[in-house]
Scaffold this motif. Sequence first.
Motif, PDB file in Angstrom:
ATOM      1  N   LEU A  25       0.821  -1.214   0.000  1.00  0.00           N
ATOM      2  CA  LEU A  25       0.000   0.000   0.000  1.00  0.00           C
ATOM      3  C   LEU A  25       0.854   1.263   0.000  1.00  0.00           C
ATOM      4  CD1 LEU A  25      -2.829  -0.998   2.528  1.00  0.00           C
ATOM      5  CD2 LEU A  25      -2.990  -0.841   0.041  1.00  0.00           C
ATOM      6  N   PHE A  39       2.096   6.792  -6.799  1.00  0.00           N
ATOM      7  CA  PHE A  39       1.184   7.833  -7.260  1.00  0.00           C
ATOM      8  C   PHE A  39       1.852   9.206  -7.200  1.00  0.00           C
ATOM      9  CE2 PHE A  39      -1.820  11.103  -5.779  1.00  0.00           C
ATOM     10  CZ  PHE A  39      -2.602  11.240  -6.912  1.00  0.00           C
ATOM     11  N   ARG A  75       3.837   1.525  -1.166  1.00  0.00           N
ATOM     12  CA  ARG A  75       4.445   1.637  -2.489  1.00  0.00           C
ATOM     13  C   ARG A  75       3.460   2.223  -3.498  1.00  0.00           C
ATOM     14  NH1 ARG A  75       8.715  -1.353  -4.721  1.00  0.00           N
ATOM     15  NH2 ARG A  75      10.258  -2.025  -3.195  1.00  0.00           N
ATOM     16  N   ILE A  76       2.193   1.835  -3.397  1.00  0.00           N
ATOM     17  CA  ILE A  76       1.190   2.387  -4.310  1.00  0.00           C
ATOM     18  C   ILE A  76       1.057   3.894  -4.109  1.00  0.00           C
ATOM     19  CG2 ILE A  76      -1.273   2.385  -4.860  1.00  0.00           C
ATOM     20  CD1 ILE A  76      -1.288  -0.596  -4.272  1.00  0.00           C
TER      21      ILE A  76
END
Length: 834
Positions: A519, A526, A521-522
């Motif tokens: 999460l 972004f 890393r996401i």
Amino acid sequence: MSLLFSRCCAALLAIFILLPTLAQGANADAPASASSAADAKAPEVTIAELRANFSKIPVTADNNDDLRQLLSQTNVIAAQVDEYLKLHTAPLADMNARLGELGAAPTAPGTTEDPDITRQRASLTKERNALDADVRLARLLAIDAEQRGNDLVAQRRKLFQAQLTARAPSPFGGQFWLNLGDAWPDDIWRLRELAQEWGEGASVAMRADNRPAVLLSCLAAVLMALLCNWLAEWGLVRMAARFLPAGRLRRSLLVIAIVGTNVLLVGLAAQWLHSVLDSRGALGPQVRKVAQSIVAAAIFVAFVIGLGRALLSIRRPSWRLPPMSNAVARSLASYPWLIALVGVVVWTPSQVNAVVDASFAAVLATHVVTALVLTALVTIIVFRLAPGHAHAQAPAPSPSPAPAPTPVAQGPDGAPPEAAEASASRPIWVGLLLGVVMVVVVAIWVLVAVGYVAMASFLAMQLAWGGIVAAAFYVLFKFADDLFSAVVSSTSNFGQRLQRTLGLQPQTLDQAAVVLSGLSRIILFFYMIVALAAPLGSGPDEVFRRGGQFGTGFKIGEFVLEPGAIFSALGVAFAGFVALRVLKQWLALRYLPSTALAPGMQSSITRLLGYVGGILVVAISLSALGIGVNKIAWVASALSVGIGFGLQAIVQNFISGLILLAERPVKVGDWVVLGTTEGDVRRINVRATEIQLGDRSTLIVPNSEFITKSVRNMTLSNAEGRVLIRLPMPLSTDAKKVRALMLAACNKHTEVLPTPAPSLTLEGVEGGALIFQAIAFVSSPRVAGGVRSDLLFEILDALREENLPLSVPTMVVATEARPSVATPSENPLAPLPS
């Protein structure tokens, strides 16, 4: 200790992300910072003043800088309006509530009310109406400011596209140089004015009253930027090795700390020197703008050099984050300085052009230099990272005898460094990425050759900016992985505490660490995309502002998915399941054991509470996400068709499991017989029940089997087990003696219960034998088999000692009569009779 460590990690991460904002802070005048402190004490602005200030902002502008300034002013007014609404919305609601409590004025004839209430209502109504009008005007102003900001952004986009697509004379043609030669005298005159102002400022700084303060400030700034920086890095390395726990986290955390310290010290030194020179009157109007650009450039240099040195880690190979060999790292040691120098060389002319208002020809020449210099730097780095060149940097093997093996340097986690273990091969995506970069470089050269120098300069700057952003976010990706692995995983101290307090499994914590890392890393990916789309030199505030534009959410069908709602739902789900886990632990370990409930009933209550609580947590999380109960009902009705056709068995077993937990015809710990299956009920799940058989194997039975079929529960009303022994004895046996021996064996066994007492009956005569039947009771059916075996051994030994044999079944054997002399046909080998 773990709390302090977590806070230190968060503080260093914030420093790493937010310190480059000093570069933009340097763009503000020193008096502006002083006025900001005075504005903090200024009275609150009114909506009329905000409306007047907003009306003074022009609607259009001719260049990008003016548009950026207008957009900044609009954003400031929009922020002030939002703050005004936050401060006055709650008081307006309070006034409406108080007026509701007072009620409406009496209208019936002949009715009166207290004059104080009338005056209070009138006063509140007047204040409410005035405040309501201001709030309405503020909301209209917020809408106007948002629309004005969108218009300005659209104008900037059109102007930017027009500048990029504009074609100028090619540098390989004569017209380009003719234009530059025609504009050269005017540009030189503008530069001379700047140099003259710079010389006047130097004279002011070297006056007798200013010289000591200026020289001491310069010396202190140099010491802070160099000596203090070196001491801080040395101290951070010692602190990381001594105080931080062993593992990979200390490596990524050290990189963040070193970069943050470099940026902080260099930014403070540059900003301090700038403020001293400005306060002494040594900076003129144009020189002040150039000095602000120098401060920003110093911070940029500190960030790039600190990040590059920390990633290469020449002196500490075991602390190196990238999987890079020592030879490649040493070959790239000078490149952080080169990148920073090229960045300053490219950035400074554009800033000087903006300050002196250089000619269009000079701006085009700056674009050409920017594109060629940056692409040359990128090309050199790409060829330096090529596998063949990396192998060429490695020292050739010596033909001399191999020396004695030396101990391998240990990494921060006690293992050999990753750099030493890096293989010569590399992922294929790295080669593809380098190939794409070279294609972009060639495209930039072609654009320069055909005259699209603005687009070429923009692509070159974005290419360099992309490399810096990728390196910075690589560190953040590593830090996210290392942080959750060191804090949440089952091998960490905090993870072991969670195991002890909440009873979590190690696999659950390891999975949570992987999910949290994914999460994070996401989220970082972004913001990396947003940062890559931002122009060169954008600070974190610009990145977060651009990322905040996506915070309003995006629509999928009729459902609006907002990032804030997603995080709220995840937080509610995490907090809800943790609270449910704590409640179940408290019930299972503290409260239920103190009651008179059976252990099986306690387990059933805890499990049923877990099911109900899990459903409630999921429902609340969906509500936090914006999915109401009505939408959940629509989803359930849509799924009912699939449940009716394909999920009948699952739903049947689920309902049967709830019935088992509620009515408890079979509970955990019962000894049941289901067909040919006999064993202990170990667990009642949502879909099936686990039964442990006598051979320690587990049989999984669907819950519907316990509801729709006959089940023998050996321990439903009575937990005692029964031992039945039937022995056949001859008709001549002394029945009383056999009875005494068998009862004595039963009473002698320790597992046989005295109450009810063992009994023996003579069942009758079967097949010419007396049938004796002994019945004894034990504490549980689970021990009945073992007790029966022990009793048989004892009874058989006792009968043997008393010479009382067991009855042998009568066996009837049918034999066929055969002749005494074989005929020739029956025995062809026998001799013929004489």
